[in-house]
Scaffold this motif. Structure first.
Motif, PDB file in Angstrom:
ATOM      1  N   GLY A   1      -5.064  -2.988  13.636  1.00  0.00           N
ATOM      2  CA  GLY A   1      -4.054  -2.827  12.648  1.00  0.00           C
ATOM      3  C   GLY A   1      -4.197  -2.976  11.355  1.00  0.00           C
ATOM      4  O   GLY A   1      -3.469  -2.438  10.423  1.00  0.00           O
ATOM      5  N   GLY A   2      -5.508  -3.241  10.930  1.00  0.00           N
ATOM      6  CA  GLY A   2      -5.981  -3.144   9.545  1.00  0.00           C
ATOM      7  C   GLY A   2      -6.276  -1.841   9.162  1.00  0.00           C
ATOM      8  O   GLY A   2      -6.580  -1.094   9.748  1.00  0.00           O
ATOM      9  N   ALA A   3      -5.794  -1.684   7.699  1.00  0.00           N
ATOM     10  CA  ALA A   3      -5.669  -0.191   7.232  1.00  0.00           C
ATOM     11  C   ALA A   3      -6.984   0.304   6.837  1.00  0.00           C
ATOM     12  O   ALA A   3      -8.010  -0.601   6.669  1.00  0.00           O
ATOM     13  N   TRP A   4      -7.107   1.358   6.987  1.00  0.00           N
ATOM     14  CA  TRP A   4      -8.051   2.233   6.340  1.00  0.00           C
ATOM     15  C   TRP A   4      -7.767   2.710   4.995  1.00  0.00           C
ATOM     16  O   TRP A   4      -6.476   3.482   5.077  1.00  0.00           O
ATOM     17  N   ILE A   5      -8.311   2.405   3.869  1.00  0.00           N
ATOM     18  CA  ILE A   5      -7.709   2.798   2.523  1.00  0.00           C
ATOM     19  C   ILE A   5      -8.398   3.787   1.809  1.00  0.00           C
ATOM     20  O   ILE A   5      -9.605   3.702   1.543  1.00  0.00           O
ATOM     21  N   GLY A   6      -7.793   4.870   1.596  1.00  0.00           N
ATOM     22  CA  GLY A   6      -8.171   5.858   0.783  1.00  0.00           C
ATOM     23  C   GLY A   6      -8.034   5.589  -0.724  1.00  0.00           C
ATOM     24  O   GLY A   6      -6.920   5.003  -1.119  1.00  0.00           O
ATOM     25  N   ASP A   7      -9.064   5.783  -1.572  1.00  0.00           N
ATOM     26  CA  ASP A   7      -8.882   5.781  -3.088  1.00  0.00           C
ATOM     27  C   ASP A   7      -8.676   4.285  -3.168  1.00  0.00           C
ATOM     28  O   ASP A   7      -7.836   3.924  -4.101  1.00  0.00           O
ATOM     29  N   LEU A   8      -9.542   3.396  -2.904  1.00  0.00           N
ATOM     30  CA  LEU A   8      -9.577   1.965  -3.167  1.00  0.00           C
ATOM     31  C   LEU A   8      -9.640   1.662  -4.488  1.00  0.00           C
ATOM     32  O   LEU A   8     -10.641   2.044  -5.215  1.00  0.00           O
ATOM     33  N   ASN A   9      -8.579   0.917  -5.118  1.00  0.00           N
ATOM     34  CA  ASN A   9      -8.542   0.581  -6.480  1.00  0.00           C
ATOM     35  C   ASN A   9      -8.171  -0.786  -6.724  1.00  0.00           C
ATOM     36  O   ASN A   9      -7.122  -1.563  -6.400  1.00  0.00           O
ATOM     37  N   ASP A  10      -9.403  -1.784  -6.776  1.00  0.00           N
ATOM     38  CA  ASP A  10      -9.128  -3.256  -6.998  1.00  0.00           C
ATOM     39  C   ASP A  10      -9.080  -3.727  -8.553  1.00  0.00           C
ATOM     40  O   ASP A  10      -9.410  -4.832  -8.679  1.00  0.00           O
TER      41      ASP A  10
ATOM     42  N   PHE B   1       0.811  -1.268  -0.175  1.00  0.00           N
ATOM     43  CA  PHE B   1       0.044  -0.027   0.056  1.00  0.00           C
ATOM     44  C   PHE B   1       1.063   1.330   0.055  1.00  0.00           C
ATOM     45  O   PHE B   1       2.209   1.363   0.474  1.00  0.00           O
ATOM     46  N   GLY B   2       0.370   2.286  -0.314  1.00  0.00           N
ATOM     47  CA  GLY B   2       0.913   3.706  -0.173  1.00  0.00           C
ATOM     48  C   GLY B   2       0.326   4.132   1.070  1.00  0.00           C
ATOM     49  O   GLY B   2      -0.246   3.469   1.728  1.00  0.00           O
ATOM     50  N   TRP B   3       0.714   5.493   1.474  1.00  0.00           N
ATOM     51  CA  TRP B   3       0.353   5.976   2.639  1.00  0.00           C
ATOM     52  C   TRP B   3       0.103   7.410   2.458  1.00  0.00           C
ATOM     53  O   TRP B   3       0.969   8.114   1.948  1.00  0.00           O
ATOM     54  N   LYS B   4      -0.810   8.212   3.034  1.00  0.00           N
ATOM     55  CA  LYS B   4      -1.013   9.621   3.024  1.00  0.00           C
ATOM     56  C   LYS B   4      -1.105  10.170   4.407  1.00  0.00           C
ATOM     57  O   LYS B   4      -1.819   9.302   5.392  1.00  0.00           O
TER      58      LYS B   4
ATOM     59  N   GLY C   1      -4.074   4.777  -6.548  1.00  0.00           N
ATOM     60  CA  GLY C   1      -5.023   4.423  -5.237  1.00  0.00           C
ATOM     61  C   GLY C   1      -4.320   3.739  -4.463  1.00  0.00           C
ATOM     62  O   GLY C   1      -3.065   3.467  -4.166  1.00  0.00           O
ATOM     63  N   ASN C   2      -5.274   3.139  -3.351  1.00  0.00           N
ATOM     64  CA  ASN C   2      -4.626   2.014  -2.337  1.00  0.00           C
ATOM     65  C   ASN C   2      -3.832   2.841  -1.339  1.00  0.00           C
ATOM     66  O   ASN C   2      -2.668   2.622  -1.217  1.00  0.00           O
ATOM     67  N   TYR C   3      -4.293   3.829  -0.693  1.00  0.00           N
ATOM     68  CA  TYR C   3      -3.445   4.652   0.286  1.00  0.00           C
ATOM     69  C   TYR C   3      -3.893   4.168   1.550  1.00  0.00           C
ATOM     70  O   TYR C   3      -5.052   4.408   1.885  1.00  0.00           O
ATOM     71  N   ALA C   4      -3.039   3.858   2.726  1.00  0.00           N
ATOM     72  CA  ALA C   4      -3.380   3.612   4.061  1.00  0.00           C
ATOM     73  C   ALA C   4      -3.227   5.167   4.401  1.00  0.00           C
ATOM     74  O   ALA C   4      -2.546   5.805   4.640  1.00  0.00           O
TER      75      ALA C   4
END
Length: 297
Positions: free
Chosen positions: A237-246, A183-186, A252-255
């Motif tokens: 510990g599970g991420a909150w994902i911004g801009d989910l892209n599956d 994942f990325g992060w912001k 996308g897919n930023y923690a």
């Protein structure tokens, strides 16, 4: 003290023992770790309106009825992006019992993000042992990544009178590199709606990753509150994902947060520490400690 970072490296001799320790039976019997439980007084403080000093520190959310949510998290497809980059984190606490939480490769293919309360006791400062990350876990582990380094902010540990909720994040260093990515992060959450993932015991018996979409409820005192998130034990510990892209497209897919704590009076609401400059500092600190990949497996 909060500005400093702590690191614990694992001795090379321990690594094989850790991987061998986690048999299928031990994994299945690992206790889903509870998310942190805030006190009544803390909850009242979070409800109190605070005059904004910056746009980040205090943002009033919309009024929400705590009793109207009927959200059921759905299965996340761990064979696909981005969910294949997340999984279960296993560890042993000083009480000798085995636990599990949720985590994800984040920012780098040898760095794992999780909650600090899945890594270290906030009162004693004791680090948890036998740490193993299994990305893509689905009723069993097909990939094992031994943790060789653990980091938290120093301000997380040795807090006898309070829980430092705003520092409840940790970056772990793996022995081998991720096979699927990360994942990325912001920082300073720019989203009003996102997806939370984890392995909750109240959905799927903590054996399958779940995902649920929710909205920002409030942001104050270095914390973010998420609505529509009914996940409990095991989701820590599970991420909150911004801009989910599956999809197959890049981006996308930023923690932008993680499952950290809740309160029994507010079911369906979960808080995260705000990912801020301290979060960024800890990430770069962990990255600076990266070893050369020892294993190609």
């Amino acid at each position: 003290m909060e500005e400093k970072n702590d690191l614990l490296n694992i001795d090379e001799a321990e690594l094989t023992a850790i991987e061998n320790y986690w048999t299928e039976e031990r994994m299945r019997n690992a206790i889903p770790h509870p998310i942190l439980e805030i006190s009544d007084s803390d909850l009242e403080q979070f409800k109190t309106k605070k005059k904004s000093t910056t746009d980040i520190e205090s943002v009033e959310g919309k009024k929400l009825n705590y009793d109207t949510f009927n959200i059921t998290p759905k299965d996340a497809d761990v064979s696909k992006q981005p969910f294949c980059n997340a999984g279960k984190l296993f560890f042993t606490k000083p009480d000798g019992r085995n636990y599990m939480g949720s985590a994800e490769f984040c920012g780098n293919d040898q760095i794992v993000l999780t909650a600090a309360h899945c890594v270290r006791d906030h009162i004693t400062g004791d680090w948890y042992q036998n740490m193993l990350f299994c990305p893509g876990y689905a009723n069993g582990c097909t990939q094992k990544f031994v943790i060789v380094g653990k980091t938290t902010k120093q301000g997380w540990a040795n807090n006898k009178n309070k829980k430092p909720y705003h520092l409840d994040y940790s970056f772990l260093i793996t022995k081998a590199k991720s096979k699927t990515g990360y994942f990325g992060w912001k920082t300073y959450n720019p989203y009003s709606r996102w997806t939370s993932i984890g392995y909750p015991s109240n959905y799927g018996h903590a054996e399958y990753m779940k995902e649920v979409k929710g909205d920002i409820a409030s942001t104050k005192k270095g914390l973010i509150e998420m609505s529509n998130n009914p996940m409990t034990q095991g989701c820590s510990g599970g991420a909150w994902i911004g801009d989910l892209n599956d999809s197959d497209k890049k981006g996308g897919n930023y923690a932008i947060g993680l499952n950290s704590f809740g309160h029994k009076k507010k079911p369906g609401f979960v808080w995260s520490p705000l990912f801020d400059s301290k979060f960024e500092e800890l990430y770069h600190y962990a990255k600076s400690k990266l070893p050369i990949s020892i294993s190609k497996d």
